[in-house]
Design a protein around this motif. Sequence first.
Motif, PDB file in Angstrom:
ATOM      1  N   ASP A 167      -5.824  -3.852  -5.602  1.00 19.85           N
ATOM      2  CA  ASP A 167      -6.988  -3.351  -4.862  1.00 19.85           C
ATOM      3  C   ASP A 167      -6.836  -3.773  -3.410  1.00 19.85           C
ATOM      4  O   ASP A 167      -6.361  -4.884  -3.126  1.00 19.85           O
ATOM      5  CB  ASP A 167      -8.299  -3.943  -5.399  1.00 19.85           C
ATOM      6  N   GLN A 168      -7.246  -2.909  -2.491  1.00 22.63           N
ATOM      7  CA  GLN A 168      -7.129  -3.263  -1.083  1.00 22.63           C
ATOM      8  C   GLN A 168      -8.071  -2.448  -0.218  1.00 22.63           C
ATOM      9  O   GLN A 168      -8.524  -1.385  -0.612  1.00 22.63           O
ATOM     10  CB  GLN A 168      -5.691  -3.085  -0.605  1.00 22.63           C
ATOM     11  N   ARG A 169      -8.381  -3.003   0.929  1.00 23.79           N
ATOM     12  CA  ARG A 169      -9.054  -2.255   1.982  1.00 23.79           C
ATOM     13  C   ARG A 169      -8.032  -2.169   3.094  1.00 23.79           C
ATOM     14  O   ARG A 169      -7.742  -3.153   3.777  1.00 23.79           O
ATOM     15  CB  ARG A 169     -10.327  -2.947   2.478  1.00 23.79           C
ATOM     16  N   THR A 170      -7.437  -0.990   3.251  1.00 24.16           N
ATOM     17  CA  THR A 170      -6.355  -0.829   4.220  1.00 24.16           C
ATOM     18  C   THR A 170      -6.871  -0.545   5.624  1.00 24.16           C
ATOM     19  O   THR A 170      -6.170  -0.812   6.590  1.00 24.16           O
ATOM     20  CB  THR A 170      -5.409   0.320   3.792  1.00 24.16           C
TER      21      THR A 170
ATOM     22  N   CYS B 264      -8.575  -6.850   7.215  1.00 28.97           N
ATOM     23  CA  CYS B 264      -8.495  -6.031   6.017  1.00 28.97           C
ATOM     24  C   CYS B 264      -7.977  -6.965   4.921  1.00 28.97           C
ATOM     25  O   CYS B 264      -7.750  -8.148   5.172  1.00 28.97           O
ATOM     26  CB  CYS B 264      -7.618  -4.797   6.200  1.00 28.97           C
ATOM     27  N   TRP B 265      -7.807  -6.472   3.691  1.00 28.79           N
ATOM     28  CA  TRP B 265      -7.437  -7.374   2.605  1.00 28.79           C
ATOM     29  C   TRP B 265      -6.700  -6.652   1.481  1.00 28.79           C
ATOM     30  O   TRP B 265      -6.745  -5.421   1.388  1.00 28.79           O
ATOM     31  CB  TRP B 265      -8.662  -8.101   2.058  1.00 28.79           C
ATOM     32  N   VAL B 266      -6.036  -7.455   0.643  1.00 30.78           N
ATOM     33  CA  VAL B 266      -5.389  -6.949  -0.566  1.00 30.78           C
ATOM     34  C   VAL B 266      -5.491  -8.015  -1.661  1.00 30.78           C
ATOM     35  O   VAL B 266      -5.333  -9.208  -1.389  1.00 30.78           O
ATOM     36  CB  VAL B 266      -3.912  -6.541  -0.313  1.00 30.78           C
TER      37      VAL B 266
ATOM     38  N   HIS C 146     -11.771  -8.065  -8.135  1.00 25.79           N
ATOM     39  CA  HIS C 146     -10.748  -7.094  -7.771  1.00 25.79           C
ATOM     40  C   HIS C 146      -9.583  -7.137  -8.750  1.00 25.79           C
ATOM     41  O   HIS C 146      -9.187  -8.211  -9.209  1.00 25.79           O
ATOM     42  CB  HIS C 146     -10.213  -7.383  -6.364  1.00 25.79           C
TER      43      HIS C 146
ATOM     44  N   GLU D 220      -3.783  -9.775  -4.428  1.00 25.88           N
ATOM     45  CA  GLU D 220      -2.400 -10.001  -4.870  1.00 25.88           C
ATOM     46  C   GLU D 220      -2.309 -10.078  -6.393  1.00 25.88           C
ATOM     47  O   GLU D 220      -1.260  -9.866  -6.963  1.00 25.88           O
ATOM     48  CB  GLU D 220      -1.865 -11.289  -4.251  1.00 25.88           C
TER      49      GLU D 220
END
Length: 125
Positions: free
Chosen positions: A50-53, A99-101, A46, A103
């Motif tokens: 990048d993220q899955r909101t 969910c994730w981001v 990633h 950093e």
Amino acid sequence: MMQPKVIYGNAAVEGANRWGWFMGHFISPDDDPRSTAVLEVKWGVHKAGDQRTEWAVNNEATTISILISGKFCLKFEDREIILSREGDYVLWCPGEPHCWVAESDCTILTVRWPSKPSDSVALPL
């Protein structure tokens, strides 16, 4: 023809068309050793930001994400867990919305078990 008993390759290349997932029930042909209902494996690369909101949940699978490099944040309903050192991991059980981001630019190895079609579902907000 029977599939070989030793397989080698590149996780990033093989998972490129499946969001990084390269082992699991979704691999064909069915007799390929990477095709299994036992587990799924993902090599996630990633870029920072990048993220899955959207929140998602696995109904039956347990999941572990292990940081290979970079900094990655997994968000759960009651906490955020930041993976920042090589080898940091978070494991969550079925039914945990997440969910994730990313950093920073990062690489994550994720294993989910068992591997079942349609187990991961998006949650309405």
